[in-house]
Design a protein around this motif. Structure first.
Motif, PDB file in Angstrom:
ATOM      1  N   TYR A  93      -3.302  28.103 -16.309  1.00 22.04           N
ATOM      2  CA  TYR A  93      -1.871  27.562 -16.217  1.00 22.04           C
ATOM      3  C   TYR A  93      -1.204  28.814 -17.041  1.00 22.04           C
ATOM      4  CZ  TYR A  93      -3.320  22.972 -15.085  1.00 22.04           C
ATOM      5  OH  TYR A  93      -3.837  21.704 -14.470  1.00 22.04           O
ATOM      6  N   ARG A  94      -1.610  30.108 -16.874  1.00 13.77           N
ATOM      7  CA  ARG A  94      -0.802  31.079 -17.503  1.00 13.77           C
ATOM      8  C   ARG A  94       0.306  31.425 -16.794  1.00 13.77           C
ATOM      9  NH1 ARG A  94      -4.777  32.969 -14.045  1.00 13.77           N
ATOM     10  NH2 ARG A  94      -4.443  34.792 -12.654  1.00 13.77           N
ATOM     11  N   HIS A  95       0.368  31.104 -15.460  1.00  9.51           N
ATOM     12  CA  HIS A  95       1.458  31.503 -14.631  1.00  9.51           C
ATOM     13  C   HIS A  95       2.780  30.490 -14.862  1.00  9.51           C
ATOM     14  CE1 HIS A  95      -0.657  34.368 -12.316  1.00  9.51           C
ATOM     15  NE2 HIS A  95      -1.444  33.501 -11.892  1.00  9.51           N
ATOM     16  N   ILE A  96       2.537  29.533 -15.861  1.00  8.27           N
ATOM     17  CA  ILE A  96       3.763  28.738 -15.815  1.00  8.27           C
ATOM     18  C   ILE A  96       4.319  28.859 -17.589  1.00  8.27           C
ATOM     19  CG2 ILE A  96       2.986  26.813 -14.394  1.00  8.27           C
ATOM     20  CD1 ILE A  96       2.546  25.060 -16.923  1.00  8.27           C
ATOM     21  N   LEU A  97       3.839  29.835 -17.791  1.00 10.93           N
ATOM     22  CA  LEU A  97       4.321  29.992 -19.482  1.00 10.93           C
ATOM     23  C   LEU A  97       5.587  30.804 -19.354  1.00 10.93           C
ATOM     24  CD1 LEU A  97       1.141  31.136 -21.087  1.00 10.93           C
ATOM     25  CD2 LEU A  97       1.874  29.029 -21.104  1.00 10.93           C
ATOM     26  N   GLY A  98       6.459  30.638 -20.154  1.00 16.77           N
ATOM     27  CA  GLY A  98       7.874  31.191 -20.337  1.00 16.77           C
ATOM     28  C   GLY A  98       8.949  30.233 -20.053  1.00 16.77           C
ATOM     29  N   LEU A 105      13.738  25.065 -19.876  1.00 20.64           N
ATOM     30  CA  LEU A 105      12.629  24.540 -20.340  1.00 20.64           C
ATOM     31  C   LEU A 105      11.810  25.743 -20.703  1.00 20.64           C
ATOM     32  CD1 LEU A 105      10.681  22.266 -20.031  1.00 20.64           C
ATOM     33  CD2 LEU A 105       9.590  23.553 -17.974  1.00 20.64           C
ATOM     34  N   ASN A 106      11.183  25.715 -21.909  1.00 24.60           N
ATOM     35  CA  ASN A 106      10.171  26.738 -22.345  1.00 24.60           C
ATOM     36  C   ASN A 106       8.792  26.204 -22.313  1.00 24.60           C
ATOM     37  OD1 ASN A 106       9.480  29.034 -23.797  1.00 24.60           O
ATOM     38  ND2 ASN A 106      10.023  28.497 -25.706  1.00 24.60           N
ATOM     39  N   VAL A 107       7.907  26.918 -21.662  1.00 20.23           N
ATOM     40  CA  VAL A 107       6.270  26.277 -21.657  1.00 20.23           C
ATOM     41  C   VAL A 107       5.808  27.382 -22.595  1.00 20.23           C
ATOM     42  CG1 VAL A 107       4.501  25.731 -20.080  1.00 20.23           C
ATOM     43  CG2 VAL A 107       6.854  25.578 -19.370  1.00 20.23           C
ATOM     44  N   TYR A 117      11.060  23.679 -10.870  1.00 24.66           N
ATOM     45  CA  TYR A 117      11.268  24.424 -11.979  1.00 24.66           C
ATOM     46  C   TYR A 117      11.480  26.086 -11.453  1.00 24.66           C
ATOM     47  CZ  TYR A 117      10.432  20.875 -15.259  1.00 24.66           C
ATOM     48  OH  TYR A 117      10.424  19.468 -15.882  1.00 24.66           O
ATOM     49  N   ARG A 118      12.161  26.867 -11.561  1.00 23.91           N
ATOM     50  CA  ARG A 118      12.230  28.435 -11.188  1.00 23.91           C
ATOM     51  C   ARG A 118      12.648  29.102 -12.321  1.00 23.91           C
ATOM     52  NH1 ARG A 118      15.313  25.441  -7.540  1.00 23.91           N
ATOM     53  NH2 ARG A 118      14.370  25.199  -5.403  1.00 23.91           N
ATOM     54  N   ARG A 119      11.625  30.156 -12.249  1.00 22.04           N
ATOM     55  CA  ARG A 119      11.590  31.055 -13.595  1.00 22.04           C
ATOM     56  C   ARG A 119      13.086  31.930 -13.671  1.00 22.04           C
ATOM     57  NH1 ARG A 119       7.330  33.126 -16.391  1.00 22.04           N
ATOM     58  NH2 ARG A 119       6.057  32.491 -15.094  1.00 22.04           N
ATOM     59  N   ILE A 120      13.275  31.953 -15.149  1.00 20.93           N
ATOM     60  CA  ILE A 120      14.267  32.846 -15.465  1.00 20.93           C
ATOM     61  C   ILE A 120      13.796  33.968 -16.544  1.00 20.93           C
ATOM     62  CG2 ILE A 120      16.224  31.221 -15.083  1.00 20.93           C
ATOM     63  CD1 ILE A 120      16.170  30.372 -18.019  1.00 20.93           C
ATOM     64  N   ALA A 161       9.133  35.912 -21.784  1.00 24.20           N
ATOM     65  CA  ALA A 161      10.321  35.656 -21.237  1.00 24.20           C
ATOM     66  C   ALA A 161      10.991  36.936 -20.886  1.00 24.20           C
ATOM     67  CB  ALA A 161      11.130  34.771 -21.947  1.00 24.20           C
ATOM     68  N   GLN A 162      10.352  38.169 -20.968  1.00 17.30           N
ATOM     69  CA  GLN A 162      11.199  39.482 -20.629  1.00 17.30           C
ATOM     70  C   GLN A 162      10.594  39.834 -19.306  1.00 17.30           C
ATOM     71  OE1 GLN A 162      12.722  40.818 -22.603  1.00 17.30           O
ATOM     72  NE2 GLN A 162      12.335  39.509 -24.410  1.00 17.30           N
TER      73      GLN A 162
END
Length: 540
Positions: free
Chosen positions: A155-160, A173-175, A299-302, A520-521
């Motif tokens: 599940y590393r790809h959903i962190l951030g 949302l912060n995972v 959810y979409r990454r920011i 998050a960078q």
């Protein structure tokens, strides 16, 4: 992997065959059998072996045996296979976990050593910050390799940081990895109008490893505790969650009780405390709309905005006041001579993803003295003069571009480097003028809102550093008839700024969100700009 194979004597590298044959006679060909498995879950094969006991000697600080320094007959080791297992455990544990499956393919000896839980305990700690005593997992029969492969790596790809697709309202949302859990925390602004208060947060879902088979996903929405959920990674930088037991979201008192509870959590008050009729309508509308998304969300990454030494202040996330809509989250980013405020959370007028304010850093404003500043007409006069100047400059720039295009077409060749150099020089001159203006600006100057300007928070700073001309986006309900109108960007300090909306005669105060977000960078400036473009197009 090829290098490891040559060191082990199992590869076809030059100069290794003779030594490889000698080793096969000494230790047998079985230890050199290649393995083709590449999954982190299979990197270690079966359970823990006696090699872990050797690895514990390293953790205990005991000296390594003399064989580390010399191979058979006192010579230096010619192969990694001649090193003691405890030293190999230390070497393998320093490698990234994603490389270990390839290492396990080299030979069965490496594969057997990679069963050592000490290696995976170190990878969990160094790559994902898991500091808990992972030895306690042995009681449940879950190894550190299971935690790494089936939970953290999977599940590393959903962190951030992520923005949920909740119509115009959006969200943050912060995972994160929290102990032996992966938890999705929804961040909420403080109650209106206390913009300087810390952020609030609540869990939406969690993932953990209950047994060796697979990780368990649980929905945390509602007030009846965790219950069965599901996560699907739709594509790169997008995933969705689904609740399989939505009855856990319902309350015994029905929708009225759910609304009262939501109102206390969202606004910190009851409906009777809100006397403004329009505000009551907006609150009720938001409850009805967001309640439709309690069973399934996308959810979409920011990314957080990249920073530069030339930035006016550190870019990042801020919480700001937006009249009857309450507090909303805005991302401040810098783009050359422009600064942009993009909504991460929004409302029916200006939805999440839209650019709420734009600051023209090439046009600082000299505010009237404190007495004249109280007069709204005087402030309006100053801003509109700059507004007209900016409009003329844009027209002149468009005319120059048209002339250059015509000349290029006539000459049937690109513009000369000299022409481009002159344009670049003009930009440098403007930037230099901006820097000079900022250098000459006093460290602080008195500030007060003009009479008639409405502010949700009267506790704004009474001194500011500098002001700039800017524009703010306004629109009707449903984002109808949007237009950019002139305003004033007011920088108070490194963590607070404000914006005066001339058209609305209102003031928004923004305060920095002081949270250290991990993972998050943005990988590049281009990736961040593309992300901004995507969330704005989705909002439109």
């Amino acid at each position: 992997m090829a290098v490891c194979a040559r060191l082990c004597g199992v590869g076809p590298a030059r100069g290794c065959r003779r030594r490889g044959a000698a080793r096969e006679q000494r230790s047998g060909a079985a230890d050199s059998e290649p393995d083709t498995d590449t999954d982190p879950e299979e990197a270690g094969g079966g359970g823990v072996t006696e090699d872990e006991e050797a690895a514990e000697r390293i953790e205990g600080g005991r000296p390594l045996p003399p064989s580390v320094e010399a191979g058979p007959a006192g010579r230096a080791p010619l192969s990694l296979l001649e090193l003691p297992p405890e030293l190999l455990v230390q070497i393998f544990g320093s490698l990234p976990g994603t490389d270990l499956p390839n290492l396990a393919r080299v030979c069965t000896t490496f594969r057997r050593i990679l069963r050592t839980d000490t290696i995976w305990r170190r990878r969990c700690r160094e790559e994902y910050g898991v500091c808990e005593n992972l030895r306690k997992l042995e009681i449940t029969g879950v190894s550190c390799r299971d935690v790494y492969a089936k939970l953290l790596h999977r599940y590393r790809h959903i962190l951030g940081l992520w923005q949920p697709d909740i119509g115009p309202y959006g969200g943050l949302l912060n995972v994160v990895v929290d102990g032996l859990f992966i938890i999705g925390w929804m961040y909420l602004p403080p109650h209106d109008p206390h913009v300087d208060d810390p952020m609030r947060f609540k869990p939406l879902f969690r993932i953990h490893l209950m047994e060796r088979k697979c990780a368990t996903v649980e929905c945390m929405y509602g007030h009846k505790g965790p219950h069965n959920g599901h996560i699907q990674i739709v594509k790169k930088d997008e995933f969705s969650t689904k609740c399989n037991q939505t009855d856990h979201h319902r309350m015994s008192g029905g929708r009225q009780e759910e609304f009262r509870t939501w109102l206390r959590e969202e606004w910190g008050r009851t409906l009777e405390d809100i006397f403004h009729e329009h505000m009551q309508e907006l609150i009720l509308m938001k409850f009805i709309y967001t309640s439709q998304y309690d069973n399934c969300l996308t959810y979409r990454r920011i990314y957080l905005p990249p920073s530069s030494p030339d930035d006016l202040i550190q870019p990042g996330l801020f919480k700001g006041t937006y009249g009857s809509h309450g507090l909303e989250i805005v991302m401040l980013s810098f783009h050359g001579k422009k600064a942009k405020g993009t909504k991460i959370t929004g409302d029916p007028n200006i939805p999440a993803g839209q650019q709420t304010v734009e600051i023209d850093l090439a046009h600082p404003l000299q505010l009237p003295d404190i007495e004249n500043l109280r007069d709204f007409s005087e402030l309006s006069r100053v801003v509109l003069e700059v507004h007209e100047q900016v409009r003329r400059e844009e027209q002149e720039r468009e005319q120059r571009q048209e002339e250059e295009e015509r000349s290029q077409q006539a000459a049937s060749q690109p513009a000369s480097p000299l022409g481009r150099g002159e344009g670049a020089e003009g930009e440098e001159t403007a930037a230099g003028a901006e820097g000079t203006t900022q250098d000459k600006a006093p460290a602080s100057q008195p500030f007060v809102l003009p009479m008639g300007v409405i502010s949700r928070n009267e506790d704004y700073p009474r001194t500011c550093r500098i002001c700039f001309y800017g524009t703010g986006l306004i629109a009707g309900h449903g984002f109808t008839s949007p237009e950019r109108t002139p305003g004033v960007f007011v920088l108070f300090d490194d963590d607070r700024f404000g914006f005066i909306w001339l058209e609305l005669k209102s003031f928004s105060l923004y305060s920095r969100i002081k949270v250290s977000f991990q993972n998050a960078q943005a990988p590049s400036r281009e990736a961040f700009d593309e992300m901004l473009k995507n969330i704005q197009s989705l909002a439109t």
